[in-house]
Enzyme design. Structure first.
Site, mmCIF file in Angstrom:
data_model
loop_
_atom_site.group_PDB
_atom_site.id
_atom_site.type_symbol
_atom_site.label_atom_id
_atom_site.label_comp_id
_atom_site.label_asym_id
_atom_site.label_seq_id
_atom_site.Cartn_x
_atom_site.Cartn_y
_atom_site.Cartn_z
ATOM 1 N N LYS A 257 0.813 -1.224 0.000
ATOM 2 C CA LYS A 257 0.000 0.000 0.000
ATOM 3 C C LYS A 257 0.843 1.269 0.000
ATOM 4 C CE LYS A 257 -0.965 -0.680 4.954
ATOM 5 N NZ LYS A 257 -0.561 -2.118 4.996
ATOM 6 N N THR A 258 2.007 1.257 0.627
ATOM 7 C CA THR A 258 2.851 2.452 0.604
ATOM 8 C C THR A 258 3.372 2.711 -0.804
ATOM 9 O OG1 THR A 258 3.522 2.173 2.913
ATOM 10 C CG2 THR A 258 4.917 3.564 1.535
ATOM 11 N N GLU B 55 -2.800 6.585 2.185
ATOM 12 C CA GLU B 55 -2.601 5.176 2.531
ATOM 13 C C GLU B 55 -3.534 4.841 3.688
ATOM 14 O OE1 GLU B 55 0.978 2.412 4.366
ATOM 15 O OE2 GLU B 55 1.491 4.119 3.081
#
Length: 448
Positions: free
Chosen positions: A118-119, A160
């Protein structure tokens, strides 16, 4: 934000999520204070921006400052002196995730969630949409903006979304991307079934479009009510958007992207691994939907070197030192496999297990993933303030990996790397604790 809020205090401000939000709030004109238990590089950045910083957490940090809002991270417990001061003085207090939701939910929010990736994915999305001037809050430093956050002047808000403590359930995004769903943070969720239920709720709260990874079998098993689902894939050409003709050459990934039967052309990535091709597909879909200039999107993606600590090359001369955040078996497997595709030298993984609970839950899986490396150096488990109620240790992991694997001290690892005179050997430092500091300390001792 609530009317009347002028002064905000962030308890645990050095955390990657907290510091990003603190930067946003001070840029928006709020009076911002914060504290943490130790000095970090981000502490100076925050001071330079005008944040009142305290090292050490004491009640007196809040005294006499007319604090209107107290923001605290998941690391702050009820016995924390600052938290107790806020309670005793009737200061409104909210969690980090609640502040993120207050900022995002009034915008055209785009949230990126998933157990892994996700980052990187939210960072990719942020840079490919820079022409739209979005607000950005992610869990890593994006080199293109030199920060983990950015204040924008458009309706778009990219963030995020953190599932580790269920804080992503505060969000009601217009758009979302979910990269994958897997067991992790079981110390918070209790069971994998609970994790899946949380992702189901997050997906169903997305109002416009949710973009899901069709290659993740666990996502396909979720009980979803949301009908506005778009699928992406690197394996299945029935997906709404997919990568075709994938090639690896000159340390790059080359692939064609097909969306709804129409070719969007050839794309290239400089960061390695199939998982990053996969990460890019949801980004490309939304960038195309938002009418971004696709030639610029291709350029941004090619020049993207990853957020800090995502296959970040610290040193590349006689030997190579790479710093990576991988701390789950799936992430370790993906990172080692990506390294094998592009690196020519021997790959030695220096791994610091993160949390006793995670090491205990995934002990066998950690062993299998680490066996993919040519050699493994283990550090003691980084506790993250957990108690070792599991009687688990890095020595037990070393035994399962087998061979010559053993546990080393920081000094022993430093000596082994600094005295390596071989050419092209690759040292891949992985973990979520203090491993990055160790890698950078060694790098700073090597010749320029």
């Amino acid at each position: 934000m609530s009317e009347g809020v002028k002064t905000i205090f962030f308890s645990g401000i050095n955390g990657i999520g907290m510091s990003g939000l603190a930067k946003i709030m001070v840029t928006k004109g709020y009076n911002v204070y914060g504290s943490d238990i130790a000095e970090k590089p981000v502490s100076k950045q925050l001071r330079d921006m005008g944040v009142g910083m305290f090292i050490g957490q004491e009640a007196k940090n809040l005294e006499g400052k007319n604090i209107d809002l107290f923001i605290y991270s998941s690391a702050i417990k009820e016995n924390n002196p600052e938290y107790k001061y806020a309670v005793n003085n009737n200061i409104k207090k909210i969690k980090r995730g609640e502040l993120l939701a207050l900022l995002m939910n009034d915008s055209k929010g785009i949230a990126v969630a998933g157990t892994h990736g996700k980052t990187t994915t939210s960072s990719m999305l942020g840079i490919t949409m820079l022409e739209k001037d979005p607000c950005i809050v992610v869990g890593g430093i994006i080199p293109e903006i030199g920060s983990n956050s950015k204040v924008g002047n458009s309706e778009y808000f990219i963030a995020e979304a953190d599932e580790s403590d269920n804080s992503f359930l505060y969000l009601t995004p217009s758009y979302s991307i979910v990269t994958n769903v897997e067991a992790d943070h079981l110390e918070n969720h209790g069971s994998y079934e609970n994790i899946k239920k949380s992702f189901e709720e997050f997906i169903d709260k997305t109002s416009d479009i949710v973009v899901l990874n069709k290659d993740c079998h666990e996502i396909k098993k979720l009980n979803l009510k949301n009908k506005n689902i778009i699928w992406y894939s690197i394996n299945d050409e029935s997906a709404d958007i997919y990568a075709a003709n994938i090639e690896y050459k000159n340390r790059e990934s080359h692939y064609e992207v097909v969306k709804n039967g129409e070719s969007l052309g050839k794309f290239r990535l400089s960061i390695p691994g199939e998982h990053n091709i996969s990460n890019s597909l949801g980004v490309i879909y939304l960038a195309h939907e938002f009418l971004c200039d696709m030639d610029k999107v291709k350029e941004y993606l090619y020049n993207f070197r990853g957020a800090n600590r995502r296959y970040q090359i610290l040193y590349d001369k006689s030997i190579k030192i790479i710093d990576d955040y991988a701390h789950h078996p799936t992430e370790i497997t993906a990172t080692i496999n990506a390294a094998k595709k592009i690196e020519t030298g021997k790959i030695t993984v220096v791994f610091q297990p993160h949390r006793y609970s995670r090491t205990n839950f995934f002990l066998n899986e950690f062993a299998e993933s680490l066996k993919l490396a040519d050699e493994v150096y283990l550090l003691p488990i980084y506790s993250a303030e957990e108690e070792n109620i599991y009687n688990i240790s890095s020595e037990k992991l070393a035994e399962l990996i087998g061979g010559n694997t053993r546990v080393y001290s920081e000094e022993e690892i430093s000596d082994r790397v600094l005295n390596d005179n071989s050419s092209e050997n690759v040292y891949l430092f992985m973990g979520a604790g203090s491993i990055s500091r160790i890698a950078n300390t060694i790098k700073n001792k090597l010749p320029l």
